[in-house]
Design a protein around this motif. Structure first.
Motif, PDB file in Angstrom:
ATOM      1  N   GLY A  69      12.069 -26.839 -53.546  1.00 38.27           N
ATOM      2  CA  GLY A  69      11.686 -27.159 -54.658  1.00 38.27           C
ATOM      3  C   GLY A  69      10.646 -28.439 -54.650  1.00 38.27           C
ATOM      4  O   GLY A  69      10.149 -28.472 -53.429  1.00 38.27           O
ATOM      5  N   TRP A  76      22.251 -33.514 -50.636  1.00 36.75           N
ATOM      6  CA  TRP A  76      21.453 -34.284 -51.329  1.00 36.75           C
ATOM      7  C   TRP A  76      21.062 -35.779 -50.793  1.00 36.75           C
ATOM      8  O   TRP A  76      19.810 -36.260 -50.918  1.00 36.75           O
ATOM      9  CB  TRP A  76      21.651 -34.178 -52.733  1.00 36.75           C
ATOM     10  N   THR A 116      14.507 -28.190 -58.226  1.00 38.02           N
ATOM     11  CA  THR A 116      14.433 -26.780 -57.573  1.00 38.02           C
ATOM     12  C   THR A 116      13.455 -26.138 -58.182  1.00 38.02           C
ATOM     13  O   THR A 116      13.215 -25.939 -59.401  1.00 38.02           O
ATOM     14  CB  THR A 116      16.160 -26.302 -57.946  1.00 38.02           C
ATOM     15  N   THR A 120      26.207 -27.272 -55.572  1.00 36.89           N
ATOM     16  CA  THR A 120      24.978 -26.558 -55.965  1.00 36.89           C
ATOM     17  C   THR A 120      25.324 -24.923 -55.768  1.00 36.89           C
ATOM     18  O   THR A 120      26.268 -24.838 -54.861  1.00 36.89           O
ATOM     19  CB  THR A 120      23.838 -26.714 -55.193  1.00 36.89           C
ATOM     20  N   ALA A 174      17.848 -22.185 -55.014  1.00 39.23           N
ATOM     21  CA  ALA A 174      18.330 -23.631 -54.925  1.00 39.23           C
ATOM     22  C   ALA A 174      18.098 -24.002 -53.356  1.00 39.23           C
ATOM     23  O   ALA A 174      18.370 -25.512 -53.321  1.00 39.23           O
ATOM     24  CB  ALA A 174      19.893 -23.473 -55.063  1.00 39.23           C
ATOM     25  N   THR A 175      17.166 -23.738 -52.760  1.00 33.05           N
ATOM     26  CA  THR A 175      17.030 -24.467 -51.361  1.00 33.05           C
ATOM     27  C   THR A 175      15.676 -24.732 -51.059  1.00 33.05           C
ATOM     28  O   THR A 175      15.263 -25.081 -49.866  1.00 33.05           O
ATOM     29  CB  THR A 175      17.428 -23.323 -49.950  1.00 33.05           C
TER      30      THR A 175
END
Length: 221
Positions: free
Chosen positions: A183, A141, A175, A134, A180-181
């Protein structure tokens, strides 16, 4: 941190400090951990201090939080909630039962799962979907999936009293726009129970070295 994942109708409290004041346990609470090691007793007390701060957020007086089957917190009548704790972080969330059917929150260190655990907690479909890389800060994940499934269990179990295996929920992550951190996620249940939804919508966040997830199941209109 947990408040970033919860609606306004859910009162919450958390702490990052391992040396945060633990507060005073009610005698019946203290009895539950009387034979536990010091670290466990402190963890138990700190997260219940968070729970009582959440009660205050709803305008409720402080009350003991006892422990039911599988460690399920027993909340004051008319409320539903969830607690979580891991090294360095403790949190509690509480809502009125007239607005929310169930709440599930979980926090984990943003680190890889121990060897062999990934295969035990994930489905082949999930392993095929989980990203291998990512942009931005690292997201583990596998650990995030574990946390999401813990939030699913904490939402499901108080309403059904039915055990739910890790392999009985299929989780998909999304997301947020340009981030990206954090969602959302969907957990599709592979088993059913009367009156329970077939899928849960949740939110996730990676921050300060932790993976945090939350599900709020509202009362149906």
């Amino acid at each position: 941190m947990i408040e970033r994942l919860l609606p306004d109708c859910v009162a919450c409290a958390d702490t990052f400090d391992a040396d945060a004041p633990a507060g005073t346990l009610y005698p019946e609470e203290a009895e539950l951990v009387a034979t536990s090691v010091d670290r466990r007793r402190r963890e138990f007390a700190v997260v219940r201090a968070c729970a009582r701060r959440a009660m205050a957020g709803l305008g409720l007086p402080p009350a003991p939080v006892m422990r039911g089957h599988r460690g399920m917190p027993l909340w004051p009548e008319g409320t539903v909630g969830s607690m979580t704790h891991c090294d360095g972080y403790r949190a509690a969330a509480l809502a009125r039962a007239t607005e929310v059917r169930a709440v599930g929150i979980d926090a984990e260190p943003n680190e890889p799962l121990p060897p062999g655990v990934w295969e035990l907690v994930s489905l082949p479909s999930e392993r095929a979907r989980v990203p291998t890389a990512t942009d931005g800060p690292a997201i583990h994940w596998d650990r995030l999936l574990f946390s999401a499934k813990e939030s699913v269990f904490k939402t499901w179990f108080p309403l059904t009293r039915i055990e739910l295996d890790f392999q009985e929920a299929d989780v998909s992550f999304r997301t947020g726009p340009g981030a990206a951190t954090g969602g959302t996620f969907t957990a599709e249940l592979l088993r059913t129970a009367p009156g329970m939804p077939e899928a849960y919508e949740g939110r996730w966040l990676i921050d300060d070295g932790f993976a945090v997830t939350a599900i709020v199941l509202p009362v149906s209109p």
